[in-house]
Scaffold this motif. Structure first.
Motif, PDB file in Angstrom:
ATOM      1  N   ASN A   4      -2.717  -5.424   2.511  1.00 24.87           N
ATOM      2  CA  ASN A   4      -1.512  -4.844   3.108  1.00 24.87           C
ATOM      3  C   ASN A   4      -1.315  -5.486   4.476  1.00 24.87           C
ATOM      4  N   ARG A   5      -0.048  -5.551   4.934  1.00 27.37           N
ATOM      5  CA  ARG A   5       0.196  -6.228   6.232  1.00 27.37           C
ATOM      6  C   ARG A   5      -0.516  -5.494   7.365  1.00 27.37           C
ATOM      7  N   SER A   6      -0.698  -4.166   7.186  1.00 29.13           N
ATOM      8  CA  SER A   6      -1.493  -3.425   8.167  1.00 29.13           C
ATOM      9  C   SER A   6      -2.629  -2.747   7.416  1.00 29.13           C
ATOM     10  N   LEU A   7      -3.819  -2.786   7.975  1.00 35.89           N
ATOM     11  CA  LEU A   7      -4.988  -2.249   7.255  1.00 35.89           C
ATOM     12  C   LEU A   7      -5.043  -0.725   7.268  1.00 35.89           C
TER      13      LEU A   7
ATOM     14  N   PHE B 243       6.484  -6.163 -13.525  1.00 33.49           N
ATOM     15  CA  PHE B 243       5.659  -5.085 -14.078  1.00 33.49           C
ATOM     16  C   PHE B 243       6.254  -3.796 -13.497  1.00 33.49           C
ATOM     17  N   TYR B 244       7.351  -3.325 -14.131  1.00 35.32           N
ATOM     18  CA  TYR B 244       8.170  -2.250 -13.551  1.00 35.32           C
ATOM     19  C   TYR B 244       7.816  -0.890 -14.155  1.00 35.32           C
ATOM     20  N   PRO B 245       7.199  -0.019 -13.361  1.00 27.82           N
ATOM     21  CA  PRO B 245       6.863   1.316 -13.868  1.00 27.82           C
ATOM     22  C   PRO B 245       8.083   2.229 -13.750  1.00 27.82           C
TER      23      PRO B 245
ATOM     24  N   ALA C 240       0.827  -1.210   0.000  1.00 34.73           N
ATOM     25  CA  ALA C 240       0.000   0.000   0.000  1.00 34.73           C
ATOM     26  C   ALA C 240       0.858   1.255   0.000  1.00 34.73           C
ATOM     27  N   GLY C 241       2.012   1.150  -0.645  1.00 39.69           N
ATOM     28  CA  GLY C 241       2.904   2.313  -0.727  1.00 39.69           C
ATOM     29  C   GLY C 241       2.586   3.177  -1.926  1.00 39.69           C
ATOM     30  N   ASN C 242       3.593   3.945  -2.383  1.00 41.51           N
ATOM     31  CA  ASN C 242       3.403   4.856  -3.512  1.00 41.51           C
ATOM     32  C   ASN C 242       2.912   4.143  -4.751  1.00 41.51           C
ATOM     33  N   VAL C 243       3.623   3.100  -5.133  1.00 40.97           N
ATOM     34  CA  VAL C 243       3.310   2.424  -6.387  1.00 40.97           C
ATOM     35  C   VAL C 243       1.951   1.737  -6.300  1.00 40.97           C
TER      36      VAL C 243
ATOM     37  N   THR D 167       6.997  -5.128  -8.859  1.00 40.44           N
ATOM     38  CA  THR D 167       7.050  -3.853  -9.592  1.00 40.44           C
ATOM     39  C   THR D 167       8.420  -3.182  -9.471  1.00 40.44           C
ATOM     40  N   SER D 168       9.433  -3.974  -9.157  1.00 39.65           N
ATOM     41  CA  SER D 168      10.736  -3.380  -8.843  1.00 39.65           C
ATOM     42  C   SER D 168      11.694  -3.380 -10.037  1.00 39.65           C
ATOM     43  N   GLY D 169      12.494  -2.333 -10.145  1.00 37.12           N
ATOM     44  CA  GLY D 169      13.526  -2.291 -11.172  1.00 37.12           C
ATOM     45  C   GLY D 169      14.760  -3.077 -10.769  1.00 37.12           C
TER      46      GLY D 169
ATOM     47  N   GLN E 253       9.217   5.273 -13.456  1.00 36.22           N
ATOM     48  CA  GLN E 253       8.807   6.637 -13.121  1.00 36.22           C
ATOM     49  C   GLN E 253       9.036   6.846 -11.634  1.00 36.22           C
ATOM     50  N   THR E 254       9.015   8.095 -11.191  1.00 38.47           N
ATOM     51  CA  THR E 254       9.158   8.381  -9.770  1.00 38.47           C
ATOM     52  C   THR E 254       7.795   8.785  -9.207  1.00 38.47           C
ATOM     53  N   PHE E 255       7.335   8.047  -8.212  1.00 38.95           N
ATOM     54  CA  PHE E 255       6.007   8.291  -7.645  1.00 38.95           C
ATOM     55  C   PHE E 255       6.101   8.958  -6.272  1.00 38.95           C
ATOM     56  N   SER E 256       5.213   9.876  -6.016  1.00 41.22           N
ATOM     57  CA  SER E 256       5.031  10.360  -4.643  1.00 41.22           C
ATOM     58  C   SER E 256       3.563  10.175  -4.343  1.00 41.22           C
TER      59      SER E 256
ATOM     60  N   VAL F 179       5.556  -4.148  -2.795  1.00 43.20           N
ATOM     61  CA  VAL F 179       6.083  -3.845  -1.450  1.00 43.20           C
ATOM     62  C   VAL F 179       7.578  -3.550  -1.562  1.00 43.20           C
ATOM     63  N   SER F 180       8.184  -3.123  -0.485  1.00 44.54           N
ATOM     64  CA  SER F 180       9.616  -2.830  -0.460  1.00 44.54           C
ATOM     65  C   SER F 180      10.417  -3.993  -1.042  1.00 44.54           C
ATOM     66  N   ASP F 181      11.467  -3.638  -1.788  1.00 42.23           N
ATOM     67  CA  ASP F 181      12.275  -4.647  -2.471  1.00 42.23           C
ATOM     68  C   ASP F 181      12.611  -5.840  -1.582  1.00 42.23           C
TER      69      ASP F 181
ATOM     70  N   ALA G  93      11.168  -7.179   0.810  1.00 38.61           N
ATOM     71  CA  ALA G  93      10.059  -8.004   1.299  1.00 38.61           C
ATOM     72  C   ALA G  93       9.408  -8.841   0.204  1.00 38.61           C
ATOM     73  N   ILE G  94       9.836  -8.633  -1.045  1.00 35.77           N
ATOM     74  CA  ILE G  94       9.161  -9.289  -2.179  1.00 35.77           C
ATOM     75  C   ILE G  94       9.275 -10.813  -2.116  1.00 35.77           C
ATOM     76  N   ALA G  95      10.493 -11.317  -1.939  1.00 36.43           N
ATOM     77  CA  ALA G  95      10.727 -12.765  -1.969  1.00 36.43           C
ATOM     78  C   ALA G  95       9.879 -13.464  -0.904  1.00 36.43           C
TER      79      ALA G  95
HETATM   80  N1  LIG Z   1       8.408   4.770  -5.502  1.00 41.32           N
HETATM   81  C1  LIG Z   1       8.774   4.722  -6.764  1.00 41.32           C
HETATM   82  O1  LIG Z   1       8.952   5.783  -7.361  1.00 41.32           O
HETATM   83  C2  LIG Z   1       8.956   3.378  -7.457  1.00 41.32           C
HETATM   84  C3  LIG Z   1       9.106   3.393  -8.872  1.00 41.32           C
HETATM   85  C4  LIG Z   1       9.232   2.179  -9.542  1.00 41.32           C
HETATM   86  C5  LIG Z   1       9.231   0.974  -8.832  1.00 41.32           C
HETATM   87  N2  LIG Z   1       9.115   0.977  -7.457  1.00 41.32           N
HETATM   88  C6  LIG Z   1       9.104  -0.329  -6.760  1.00 41.32           C
HETATM   89  O2  LIG Z   1       7.794  -0.574  -6.274  1.00 41.32           O
HETATM   90  C7  LIG Z   1       7.850  -1.308  -5.039  1.00 41.32           C
HETATM   91  C8  LIG Z   1       7.118  -0.548  -3.957  1.00 41.32           C
HETATM   92  O3  LIG Z   1       7.736   0.702  -3.799  1.00 41.32           O
HETATM   93  P1  LIG Z   1       6.990   1.932  -3.085  1.00 41.32           P
HETATM   94  O4  LIG Z   1       7.779   3.150  -3.356  1.00 41.32           O
HETATM   95  O5  LIG Z   1       5.552   1.894  -3.416  1.00 41.32           O
HETATM   96  O6  LIG Z   1       7.209   1.526  -1.544  1.00 41.32           O
HETATM   97  P2  LIG Z   1       6.720   2.300  -0.243  1.00 41.32           P
HETATM   98  O7  LIG Z   1       5.910   3.494  -0.594  1.00 41.32           O
HETATM   99  O8  LIG Z   1       7.907   2.449   0.625  1.00 41.32           O
HETATM  100  O9  LIG Z   1       5.733   1.220   0.424  1.00 41.32           O
HETATM  101  C9  LIG Z   1       6.221  -0.022   0.824  1.00 41.32           C
HETATM  102  C10 LIG Z   1       5.073  -0.990   1.026  1.00 41.32           C
HETATM  103  O10 LIG Z   1       5.657  -2.269   1.316  1.00 41.32           O
HETATM  104  C11 LIG Z   1       5.066  -2.774   2.503  1.00 41.32           C
HETATM  105  N3  LIG Z   1       6.056  -3.585   3.207  1.00 41.32           N
HETATM  106  C12 LIG Z   1       7.298  -3.229   3.616  1.00 41.32           C
HETATM  107  N4  LIG Z   1       7.921  -4.237   4.231  1.00 41.32           N
HETATM  108  C13 LIG Z   1       7.051  -5.282   4.205  1.00 41.32           C
HETATM  109  C14 LIG Z   1       7.116  -6.625   4.685  1.00 41.32           C
HETATM  110  N5  LIG Z   1       8.209  -7.093   5.282  1.00 41.32           N
HETATM  111  N6  LIG Z   1       6.037  -7.402   4.458  1.00 41.32           N
HETATM  112  C15 LIG Z   1       4.922  -6.959   3.845  1.00 41.32           C
HETATM  113  N7  LIG Z   1       4.817  -5.682   3.364  1.00 41.32           N
HETATM  114  C16 LIG Z   1       5.866  -4.881   3.557  1.00 41.32           C
HETATM  115  C17 LIG Z   1       4.663  -1.556   3.301  1.00 41.32           C
HETATM  116  O11 LIG Z   1       3.672  -1.918   4.216  1.00 41.32           O
HETATM  117  P3  LIG Z   1       3.196  -0.905   5.410  1.00 41.32           P
HETATM  118  O12 LIG Z   1       2.228   0.044   4.737  1.00 41.32           O
HETATM  119  O13 LIG Z   1       2.529  -1.820   6.389  1.00 41.32           O
HETATM  120  O14 LIG Z   1       4.440  -0.262   5.921  1.00 41.32           O
HETATM  121  C18 LIG Z   1       4.148  -0.638   2.194  1.00 41.32           C
HETATM  122  O15 LIG Z   1       2.829  -0.957   1.860  1.00 41.32           O
HETATM  123  C19 LIG Z   1       9.331  -1.536  -4.752  1.00 41.32           C
HETATM  124  O16 LIG Z   1       9.718  -2.787  -5.262  1.00 41.32           O
HETATM  125  C20 LIG Z   1      10.007  -0.424  -5.552  1.00 41.32           C
HETATM  126  O17 LIG Z   1      11.322  -0.781  -5.944  1.00 41.32           O
HETATM  127  C21 LIG Z   1       8.977   2.160  -6.770  1.00 41.32           C
END
Ligand SMILES: NC(=O)c1ccc[n+]([C@@H]2O[C@H](COP(=O)([O-])OP(=O)(O)OC[C@H]3O[C@@H](n4cnc5c(N)ncnc54)[C@H](OP(=O)(O)O)[C@@H]3O)[C@@H](O)[C@H]2O)c1
Ligand SMILES: NC(=O)c1ccc[n+]([C@@H]2O[C@H](COP(=O)([O-])OP(=O)(O)OC[C@H]3O[C@@H](n4cnc5c(N)ncnc54)[C@H](OP(=O)(O)O)[C@@H]3O)[C@@H](O)[C@H]2O)c1
Lengths: 271, 271
Positions: free
Chosen positions: A33-36, A105-107, A9-12, A87-89, A109-112, A65-67, A69-71
């Motif tokens: 998501n691990r937390s609702l 499925f790697y986007p 439930a992060g940016n992406v 979705t990770s690069g 781009q930079t997300f906020s 989810v964070s890189d 935590a994917i595996a």
């Molecule tokens: N941000 C970008 O611009 C961008 C661009 C392209 C690709 N990506 C890729 O997209 C993926 C997600 O990135 P993001 O930026 O969206 O991340 P983010 O905003 O930091 O959010 C991370 C998410 O991962 C969850 N998480 C973290 N550790 C976990 C664990 N051990 N078990 C289960 N869930 C866990 C978090 O849950 P909680 O909410 O409970 O903390 C949160 O929902 C990554 O692989 C990243 O490399 C990101």
């Protein structure tokens, strides 16, 4: 209709959910998501869950989810032989547990979280282990308006690395510009149109063709003046190193471009 | 009505001529260049000359020639006590011959001859020795739609230096992105939306707030992977140096921002 489950439930994840919701031929079945807490605001629009045992059937499971935590998350999924993508690069496609059909499925781009994102400007780089899984991911990307590109692991890796240069490192150069100007009470705001124009220029012209300035001109007098103004030793080092890099790219005044330059300096050539 | 004479026929001179021509309260009396060839196409619109002895009276004389030629050209002008300005970020205002009233009309932007330029996105940095001359230069800039800023010599100098960082050096990072992607047959085109978004982000957010990525996160695993992919030693050095620079700016994971960061990291603060 393509049915999707989003995990994370992060940016992406959040941007993807919003885009999928608008798309006509995509249905998001569940959002895990691990937390609702973070996804609570969406509970009237979508089934939200924090228990993997509740996962239902879907065509594609997207782990955003964070890189690190994917595996593990992919391993914990209580089913097999379904299409699971991350979705990770920077993470390998083989990091997903091998009980699944696997893909990326790697986007690119930079997300906020708060800034709107039009997926027309989000190229999706698609990788799958099994060719057959490619088309559904492509259809998914097209449905949200994204350009798509089939890439292999090596290509995705270098795209991710190049993204660090053109995004994180570029942003740090903006930051240095900010520090330098403010040090004399000049306004960083004055540089903003130039920053935008510099980025716009390479949408049409290759960076090779777009280059100008004292480094390229071998203008020693200006370079010396600039190094004298810089007080921060690290800024001086960056100035020197990038000046050298520009001069390596563009050769000496007598001209000595490498093969790469000869092949790629054509202005509007589609690369 | 402000009357102007343009001297020089390069990128800046040409864009200024076109903008002045459209402005209601500006009249360009003459356009001088050492060789008529470049300005010949304009001969039906404006008196073109290559002989300084033919210069007529005007409110402002704008010297838009190569930095090295400014001092000498200003000396050769066959009059005195008129307002003479140059358009350079890197040349002192005192480099203009002292027989003139002197100033600088520095457009903080990157010009190419064929690309259109809207002067709304060209901040003009104005410097004059005599306060009284400031207003006519400001009126001139406003007439072509440019934002203006009064700067002193030190401020203009650092703006010019910062422009090298956010324009030339940034463009070189794009270039490296180009080299890295093409080395694996991936497309540089895929990075273009990211390049644009990175520039757009800092129009609203400070570069400090906009930063993301492995360097800021101190993600050692990814940094190590990236350094392993990079084959070019200079690219490796740039990667390491800019990673260190980002980490200096953002402190360690335990947090240690300098005063500058504390004062400037507010997102939308008008600087
Ligand atoms: N941000 C970008 O611009 C961008 C661009 C392209 C690709 N990506 C890729 O997209 C993926 C997600 O990135 P993001 O930026 O969206 O991340 P983010 O905003 O930091 O959010 C991370 C998410 O991962 C969850 N998480 C973290 N550790 C976990 C664990 N051990 N078990 C289960 N869930 C866990 C978090 O849950 P909680 O909410 O409970 O903390 C949160 O929902 C990554 O692989 C990243 O490399 C990101
Ligand atoms: N380009 C930019 O993005 C930019 C941005 C901000 C400020 N500036 C400043 O604007 C000024 C002009 O830059 P530019 O980019 O327009 O230059 P440019 O395109 O390179 O054109 C240079 C002009 O100077 C003339 N010139 C060169 N040496 C001369 C000499 N010895 N005597 C008389 N004329 C001479 C040239 O005449 P010929 O046509 O006969 O060769 C030409 O008209 C410089 O001070 C520069 O620092 C440029």
């Amino acid at each position: 209709m393509i049915s999707v489950v989003i995990l994370g439930a992060g940016n992406v994840a959040t941007h993807l959910f919003k885009a999928f919701e608008k798309a006509e031929n995509i249905v998001v079945n569940q959002w895990y998501n691990r937390s609702l807490k973070t996804i609570k605001p969406y509970k009237n629009k979508i089934e939200i869950i924090d228990d993997l045992a509740l996962l239902n059937d879907a065509d594609v499971y997207i782990i955003a989810v964070s890189d690190d935590a994917i595996a593990e998350l992919s391993e914990q999924l209580p089913f097999e032989n379904k299409l699971v993508v991350h979705t990770s690069g920077g993470v390998g496609v083989y990091d997903i547990d091998k009980k699944h059909k696997r893909g990326v499925f790697y986007p690119l781009q930079t997300f906020s979280k708060d800034a709107e994102m039009d997926f027309k400007s989000v190229p999706i780089c698609i990788e799958t282990i099994d060719k057959k899984d490619y088309h559904i991911l492509k259809a998914l990307a097209i449905s949200i308006g994204s350009p798509t590109k089939k890439v292999n692991s090596d290509q995705r890796r270098v795209l991710h690395l190049a993204a660090v240069f053109v995004n994180n490192f570029t942003n740090q150069l903006y930051r240095i510009g900010h520090e330098i100007t403010e040090s004399e009470g000049a306004e960083f705001d004055l540089l903003k149109p130039l920053i935008l124009e510099t980025a716009k220029k390479v949408q049409e012209l290759s960076p090779y063709m777009a280059q100008t300035g004292p480094a390229k001109r071998h203008d020693k007098k200006t370079i010396k003046k600039h190094l004298k103004i810089l007080k921060n030793e690290q800024h001086k080092d960056i100035y020197k190193l990038l000046t050298k890099s520009i001069q390596n790219t563009h050769g000496t005044s007598t001209g000595s471009a490498t093969n790469f330059e000869k092949n790629t300096h054509n202005g509007r050539k589609k690369l």
